[in-house]
Write a protein that holds these residues in place. Structure first.
Motif, mmCIF file in Angstrom:
data_model
loop_
_atom_site.group_PDB
_atom_site.id
_atom_site.type_symbol
_atom_site.label_atom_id
_atom_site.label_comp_id
_atom_site.label_asym_id
_atom_site.label_seq_id
_atom_site.Cartn_x
_atom_site.Cartn_y
_atom_site.Cartn_z
ATOM 1 N N ILE A 242 10.543 114.834 -34.272
ATOM 2 C CA ILE A 242 11.267 114.001 -33.318
ATOM 3 C C ILE A 242 10.350 112.867 -32.875
ATOM 4 C CG2 ILE A 242 12.435 113.910 -31.088
ATOM 5 C CD1 ILE A 242 13.045 116.874 -31.343
ATOM 6 N N GLY A 243 10.812 111.636 -33.048
ATOM 7 C CA GLY A 243 10.048 110.467 -32.612
ATOM 8 C C GLY A 243 10.807 109.720 -31.540
ATOM 9 N N ASN A 244 10.263 109.683 -30.328
ATOM 10 C CA ASN A 244 10.921 109.014 -29.206
ATOM 11 C C ASN A 244 10.439 107.580 -29.070
ATOM 12 O OD1 ASN A 244 12.387 111.299 -28.291
ATOM 13 N ND2 ASN A 244 10.550 112.108 -27.310
ATOM 14 N N CYS A 245 11.364 106.648 -28.887
ATOM 15 C CA CYS A 245 11.045 105.261 -28.579
ATOM 16 C C CYS A 245 10.029 104.712 -29.597
ATOM 17 C CB CYS A 245 10.531 105.159 -27.146
ATOM 18 S SG CYS A 245 10.241 103.478 -26.546
ATOM 19 N N GLN A 246 8.847 104.289 -29.115
ATOM 20 C CA GLN A 246 7.855 103.699 -30.013
ATOM 21 C C GLN A 246 7.382 104.690 -31.071
ATOM 22 O OE1 GLN A 246 7.378 100.610 -29.919
ATOM 23 N NE2 GLN A 246 7.098 99.786 -27.883
ATOM 24 N N ALA A 247 7.422 105.982 -30.741
ATOM 25 C CA ALA A 247 7.028 106.972 -31.744
ATOM 26 C C ALA A 247 8.043 107.052 -32.873
ATOM 27 C CB ALA A 247 6.864 108.346 -31.088
ATOM 28 N N GLY A 248 9.268 106.588 -32.638
ATOM 29 C CA GLY A 248 10.292 106.646 -33.673
ATOM 30 C C GLY A 248 9.949 105.794 -34.870
ATOM 31 N N TRP A 249 9.578 104.515 -34.615
ATOM 32 C CA TRP A 249 9.225 103.678 -35.770
ATOM 33 C C TRP A 249 7.926 104.155 -36.408
ATOM 34 C CZ3 TRP A 249 4.530 101.667 -35.021
ATOM 35 C CH2 TRP A 249 4.129 101.235 -33.746
ATOM 36 N N ALA A 250 7.011 104.716 -35.611
ATOM 37 C CA ALA A 250 5.759 105.224 -36.185
ATOM 38 C C ALA A 250 6.031 106.395 -37.130
ATOM 39 C CB ALA A 250 4.812 105.648 -35.062
ATOM 40 N N VAL A 251 6.932 107.280 -36.728
ATOM 41 C CA VAL A 251 7.298 108.423 -37.570
ATOM 42 C C VAL A 251 8.007 107.945 -38.839
ATOM 43 C CG1 VAL A 251 8.887 110.383 -37.694
ATOM 44 C CG2 VAL A 251 7.356 110.151 -35.737
ATOM 45 N N MET A 252 8.858 106.941 -38.706
ATOM 46 C CA MET A 252 9.562 106.415 -39.882
ATOM 47 C C MET A 252 8.576 105.783 -40.871
ATOM 48 S SD MET A 252 12.962 106.822 -39.756
ATOM 49 C CE MET A 252 13.894 105.432 -40.386
ATOM 50 N N ILE A 253 7.579 105.078 -40.360
ATOM 51 C CA ILE A 253 6.555 104.505 -41.248
ATOM 52 C C ILE A 253 5.848 105.612 -42.017
ATOM 53 C CG2 ILE A 253 4.298 103.359 -41.259
ATOM 54 C CD1 ILE A 253 5.318 101.524 -39.053
ATOM 55 N N LEU A 254 5.428 106.666 -41.300
ATOM 56 C CA LEU A 254 4.710 107.754 -41.958
ATOM 57 C C LEU A 254 5.610 108.478 -42.959
ATOM 58 C CD1 LEU A 254 2.274 109.551 -42.320
ATOM 59 C CD2 LEU A 254 2.963 110.845 -40.290
ATOM 60 N N ALA A 255 6.869 108.697 -42.604
ATOM 61 C CA ALA A 255 7.786 109.404 -43.508
ATOM 62 C C ALA A 255 8.046 108.611 -44.776
ATOM 63 C CB ALA A 255 9.104 109.697 -42.785
ATOM 64 N N SER A 256 7.973 107.280 -44.694
ATOM 65 C CA SER A 256 8.151 106.472 -45.903
ATOM 66 C C SER A 256 6.918 106.528 -46.794
ATOM 67 C CB SER A 256 8.455 105.024 -45.527
ATOM 68 O OG SER A 256 7.309 104.364 -45.042
ATOM 69 N N LEU A 257 5.738 106.739 -46.179
ATOM 70 C CA LEU A 257 4.493 106.809 -46.942
ATOM 71 C C LEU A 257 4.226 108.216 -47.469
ATOM 72 C CD1 LEU A 257 2.254 104.672 -44.537
ATOM 73 C CD2 LEU A 257 3.262 103.930 -46.705
ATOM 74 N N PRO B 236 9.632 124.748 -37.931
ATOM 75 C CA PRO B 236 9.050 124.286 -36.666
ATOM 76 C C PRO B 236 9.540 122.886 -36.305
ATOM 77 C CG PRO B 236 7.433 124.134 -38.419
ATOM 78 C CD PRO B 236 8.637 124.795 -39.022
ATOM 79 N N PHE B 237 9.465 122.580 -35.021
ATOM 80 C CA PHE B 237 9.766 121.244 -34.513
ATOM 81 C C PHE B 237 8.464 120.594 -34.050
ATOM 82 C CE2 PHE B 237 14.075 122.143 -34.941
ATOM 83 C CZ PHE B 237 14.901 121.153 -34.406
ATOM 84 N N ILE B 238 8.326 119.305 -34.298
ATOM 85 C CA ILE B 238 7.175 118.538 -33.816
ATOM 86 C C ILE B 238 7.711 117.350 -33.028
ATOM 87 C CG2 ILE B 238 5.095 117.265 -34.435
ATOM 88 C CD1 ILE B 238 5.068 118.757 -37.107
ATOM 89 N N VAL B 239 7.382 117.277 -31.750
ATOM 90 C CA VAL B 239 7.802 116.162 -30.903
ATOM 91 C C VAL B 239 6.635 115.191 -30.777
ATOM 92 C CG1 VAL B 239 8.592 115.458 -28.613
ATOM 93 C CG2 VAL B 239 9.449 117.583 -29.634
ATOM 94 N N VAL B 240 6.858 113.945 -31.186
ATOM 95 C CA VAL B 240 5.835 112.908 -31.087
ATOM 96 C C VAL B 240 6.220 111.983 -29.941
ATOM 97 C CG1 VAL B 240 4.559 111.105 -32.311
ATOM 98 C CG2 VAL B 240 5.512 113.055 -33.579
ATOM 99 N N ASP B 241 5.352 111.894 -28.942
ATOM 100 C CA ASP B 241 5.661 111.106 -27.760
ATOM 101 C C ASP B 241 5.344 109.628 -27.953
ATOM 102 O OD1 ASP B 241 6.945 112.482 -25.814
ATOM 103 O OD2 ASP B 241 5.343 112.330 -24.346
ATOM 104 N N PRO B 242 6.086 108.752 -27.276
ATOM 105 C CA PRO B 242 5.847 107.308 -27.418
ATOM 106 C C PRO B 242 4.613 106.854 -26.651
ATOM 107 C CG PRO B 242 7.568 107.696 -25.804
ATOM 108 C CD PRO B 242 7.219 109.043 -26.384
ATOM 109 N N ARG B 243 3.842 105.993 -27.258
ATOM 110 C CA ARG B 243 2.688 105.386 -26.577
ATOM 111 C C ARG B 243 3.072 103.951 -26.263
ATOM 112 N NH1 ARG B 243 -2.199 104.095 -29.545
ATOM 113 N NH2 ARG B 243 -3.923 103.566 -28.157
ATOM 114 N N ALA B 244 3.859 103.812 -25.202
ATOM 115 C CA ALA B 244 4.421 102.509 -24.843
ATOM 116 C C ALA B 244 3.982 102.099 -23.446
ATOM 117 C CB ALA B 244 5.941 102.561 -24.922
#
Length: 738
Positions: free
Chosen positions: A171-186, A95-103
């Protein structure tokens, strides 16, 4: 000075008068129709913000988890996208999960059009999920709490797809990108490949003369202004201010081009304009604590790439902990998140490609030449090319050997080799790169690093002073009602409200527009006054762009001189002569684990059978090309489809490829010498397996040069003649020995 009218022939004069009349009629009609579009925009805005869960998704969706009902409530939700008619979903594909930016804007941009990230993923057969949010944050909501909620969302998706061939692609767009990277590291165990689009991960990075947003924190004296804005909002930060920052980056578009484009094409542009404005004007709020974290830790502190962000339980965010492949998509035309901000975290985390491999990491990046920030995840052209290729070839990315790669795209044509193995209209290949390729894009000097470190320290001092001396007074004076009034009076909101039907004057505009629609007379394309209008528009754009460039140059000069001052640096505790380096050394515990893993792999070089030997031979011969092509993966898929017996899962195959890759990397000669011991005695099986290797290698290009030399050596190890083996049918998996 003479004021006489030039003498013109009678026919020319009458033609000019006729053109003037035609243009004036058209201009008057366009002006009324333009105002009516503004009225419709205002009405659309009022309807949109009145909704409980406003969004701009073009797809029907089913609610899976409402984040407001979690033990630690957040204003986020997980929904499943319902495929439109004619789109077939393969339940066994990841599956794909698209996380939208909250900017500052509302949710839905990842599914804004049919040709979107969601659209192309579903066309590739993947079930799609979407993580969006409501306009108002929940009380006590923090970035850390949101991360825990999103982990719950991903766990739920995994549970709904027990037979999927791989963990979800996120998929993490814009501000969601760094949020996804933080979660993936944890929580690295939750993730399949990550696609990070237009996300600022190393906010200080850039080059002189471009990307002025990185200077804004220092020019404003740090994040005290963020704290003040949150306090004036009674604990909420108005997302309209974030949108205002985006608009300030391109004044010619904000003040002129966007509106002029509608005015000049009033008969055809209304629907597209209104569709975009529905998202652009859907401002949302953040808790003051959320935005303070973002500004302090990321925008000014630049702590994500440096590994200095720490969760409440003491766990540190280290991007090197991510185990899934990371795809970074950025653009040279993006003045919000330039390639340096999207990619320089790699330089902070790793010394070289070998260190990337030592962490078992696969990083793929692609740099668009011209698309702007929003176009990275809004443009239909980008969706049909880059995102479509990522979606179709996500398995290729997932099984790539560890390292650094650049994804390139070549249009499929009649002369394309093995075109039947190309899924879409583009051939995607991943070409090996080094850190020098990223450094070649430009970046900060040691002097620049000291400047940003100084700005960070000044921000900390100013914020501490604000919290001690000013914040208590502001909080005691501002009430929720005052904060709501100030939000409603924000200029970005007023521009929608003022021209809506709520304004009684706009009723007359609607009536006049209805009449004009019946008698519309567009001006001819060659009308000289229309040509003059276009020339004037270009001059206005040029003037505004020149003004922007001068302001950006001034801002950069102020920042570089103020924060480059040795006196200021010394005053805030920064050594003016130091050469700061943000790159971190490998922790001793990881080095010990790595040494143990190396010893384990070396001990297993002689283990396995025909499958291990085949992959080892394929990697040895193919690695000299320095790239992996999607056609080679499709050839492997075809072989895998022929396997009617017990097959390896994608994760098992990925592990097999990685182990064989590392064995060749650690001791190539020993790994090759062990191949004959892994092979079965049956000569037909060996010849067929070698033919399969040749088939995969020839899928993307002709076998020649060093590839041919290495393939001949593999043939000798397999005990077959390389030329004769080309006439043998590929290996039948049902006859495999292991």
């Amino acid at each position: 000075m003479s004021t006489e009218t030039p003498n013109l022939p009678g026919g020319a004069m009458s033609g000019l008068v006729a053109s003037a009349v035609e243009y004036m009629v058209d201009a008057g009609q366009r002006s009324v129709l333009f105002l009516d579009i503004m009225r419709r925009r205002g009405d659309q805005y009022r309807e949109h913000v009145a909704q409980t869960a406003p969004h701009v998704l073009q797809y029907a969706a089913e609610l899976i988890i409402d984040g407001r009902k979690l033990d630690e409530p957040v204003n986020y939700a997980l929904v499943r996208i319902i495929p439109p008619a004619g789109v077939e979903i393969d339940p066994e594909r990841r599956p794909f999960i698209v996380v939208d930016p909250r900017a500052g804007h509302g949710p839905g941009i990842g599914g804004f059009k049919a040709d979107s990230e969601i659209g192309v993923a579903m066309k590739a057969g993947h079930t799609c999920y979407f993580v969006g949010f409501l306009p108002e944050p929940m009380p006590g909501q923090t970035i850390e709490r949101i991360a825990r909620a999103e982990a719950r969302f991903i766990e739920k998706v995994i549970s709904l797809h027990p037979k999927a061939d791989g963990k979800p692609c996120v998929i993490g767009n814009c501000q969601a990108g760094w949020a996804v990277m933080i979660l993936a590291s944890l929580r690295p165990e939750l993730f399949g490949p990550l696609i990070i689009a237009g996300a600022p991960l190393a906010y200080w990075a850039g080059v002189h003369g471009k990307y002025p947003m990185r200077y804004s924190g220092g020019l404003l004296g740090g994040s005290w202004l963020t704290a003040l804005t949150g306090d004036l909002g009674a604990g909420k930060f108005d997302g309209a201010w974030l949108v205002q920052n985006f608009e300030n980056q391109n004044p010619s578009n904000t003040l002129w081009t966007k509106q002029y484009n509608v005015y000049s094409k009033v008969d055809t542009e209304a629907d597209r304009y209104l569709e975009f404005e529905r998202w652009w004007g859907g401002h949302v709020n953040l808790n003051a604590e959320e935005i303070q974290f973002i500004v302090d830790e990321l925008f000014i502190g630049n702590n994500l790439a440096a590994g200095k962000i720490e969760m409440s339980d003491g766990q540190k965010v280290d991007l090197r902990n991510i185990r899934s492949p990371i795809v970074v998509f950025c653009s040279k035309g993006d003045n919000v998140t330039p390639p340096q901000q999207a990619l320089d975290w790699i330089l902070d985390c790793y010394a070289d490609v070998d260190e990337i491999r030592a962490y078992g990491q696969t990083i793929v990046y692609t740099v668009h030449e011209s698309i702007g920030h929003l176009g990275i995840f809004v443009s239909g052209g980008v969706a049909k090319k880059e995102h479509a290729e990522f979606s179709s070839n996500i398995d290729l990315i997932d099984v790539l050997p560890p390292g650094l790669y650049e994804a390139t795209f070549e249009a499929k044509g009649e002369e394309t080799t093995s075109s039947d193995l190309v899924v879409g209209q583009w051939v995607m290949r991943c070409e090996a790169r080094t850190l020098d390729d990223i450094r070649a894009m430009g970046g900060n000097s040691p002097e620049d690093e000291r400047r940003f470190a100084t700005a960070k320290r000044v921000s900390e001092l100013n914020l501490a002073a604000y919290k001690k001396f000013v914040q208590p007074w502001i909080k005691s004076m501002v009430t929720p009602q005052m904060a709501e009034t100030m939000r409603n009076l924000h200029p970005l909101r007023l521009q929608y409200e003022a021209l809506s039907s709520h304004n009684p004057w706009m009723t007359a505009v609607k009536s006049a527009a209805d009449d004009i629609e019946e008698s519309r007379k567009p001006v001819s394309k060659d009308n000289p006054f229309l040509v003059f209008q276009e020339q004037m528009s270009k001059q206005i754009v040029h003037m505004l762009d020149s003004w922007r460039d001068s302001q950006e140059a001034l801002s950069e000069a102020i920042f570089l001189n103020v924060y480059g001052s040795p006196a200021l640096q010394a005053a805030v505790g920064i050594d003016p002569k130091s050469e700061p380096s943000r790159r971190r050394e490998m922790p001793p515990e990881h080095r010990a684990m790595l040494e143990k893993r190396i010893a384990e792999l070396k001990s297993k070089i002689g283990d396995g059978g025909l499958r291990e030997a085949g992959i080892r031979g394929l990697l040895y011969a193919g690695s000299v090309r320095g790239m992996v092509d999607e056609r080679s993966l499709e050839a492997l898929r075809n072989l895998r489809r022929q396997d009617t017996g017990a097959r390896m899962t994608l994760s098992e195959f990925k592990m097999l490829v990685r182990e064989q890759f590392f064995m060749l990397l650690l001791d190539q000669e020993a790994a090759l010498a062990a191949i004959p011991k892994l092979l079965p005695e049956n000569a037909n099986e060996r010849r067929a397996a070698f033919a399969a290797i040749r088939e995969v290698l020839s899928a993307s290009s002709e076998i020649s040069g060093e590839v041919a030399n290495r393939l001949n050596r593999v043939g000798e190890l397999f005990g077959v003649d390389a030329g004769a083996a080309s006439k043998v049918a590929p290996f039948d998996p049902k006859a495999k020995a292991s």
